[in-house]
Design an enzyme around this catalytic site. Sequence first.
Site: not given
Ligand code: PNS
Length: 163
Positions: A18, A42, A91, A129
């Site tokens: 990150h 989650k 990645r 992670s």
């Molecule tokens: O580190 P991650 O878990 O891959 O991050 C995912 C994240 C936080 C970017 C994604 O789950 C997110 O943006 N969640 C908020 C809800 C949202 O806007 N979802 C995407 C469009 S529906």
Amino acid sequence: MPKVAIYPGSFDPVTYGHIDIMQRGLDVFDSIIVAVLQNPAKTSLFSVAERMAFLKESLKDLANISVDTFNGLLIDYVAEKEADAILRGMRAVSDFEYEFQMALMNRRLNRDVQTVFLMTGLRWIFTSSSIIKEAAQFGGNVHGMVPPMVEAALKDKFAKPSG
Ligand code: PNS
């Protein structure tokens, strides 16, 4: 106008992968807001407060980067912050489908916000992670993959009860 990116994620916990993306992002954007998602649905290993503390400590020597938290739709948070773009790391090909789906949904929700993908450094290509937590859970050595504070917290979390 200075260009601001939001770098969203779960960061449960932050890894050097990150941080690599954040450093690369600072070559492209004037500032970055690292945004930790609050997602009660989650299950996470660390609380949002812990994850933010790890991020703040790990990023304390980097200028033009701040740490925040959000809930609800990412695209609404981006608009609230008047940011220019969403920053995500890529990645391997395995990331592509999920990232593509998310970027297109975000674009459908707000056409003015672009998602910018940066390639992680080769040395972090296999880190996540989740894989780090799995290794740490079974006593694996994750030194050099996460900041020292996170390494210590993982050891603590998975320490075998004495007695
Ligand atoms: O580190 P991650 O878990 O891959 O991050 C995912 C994240 C936080 C970017 C994604 O789950 C997110 O943006 N969640 C908020 C809800 C949202 O806007 N979802 C995407 C469009 S529906």
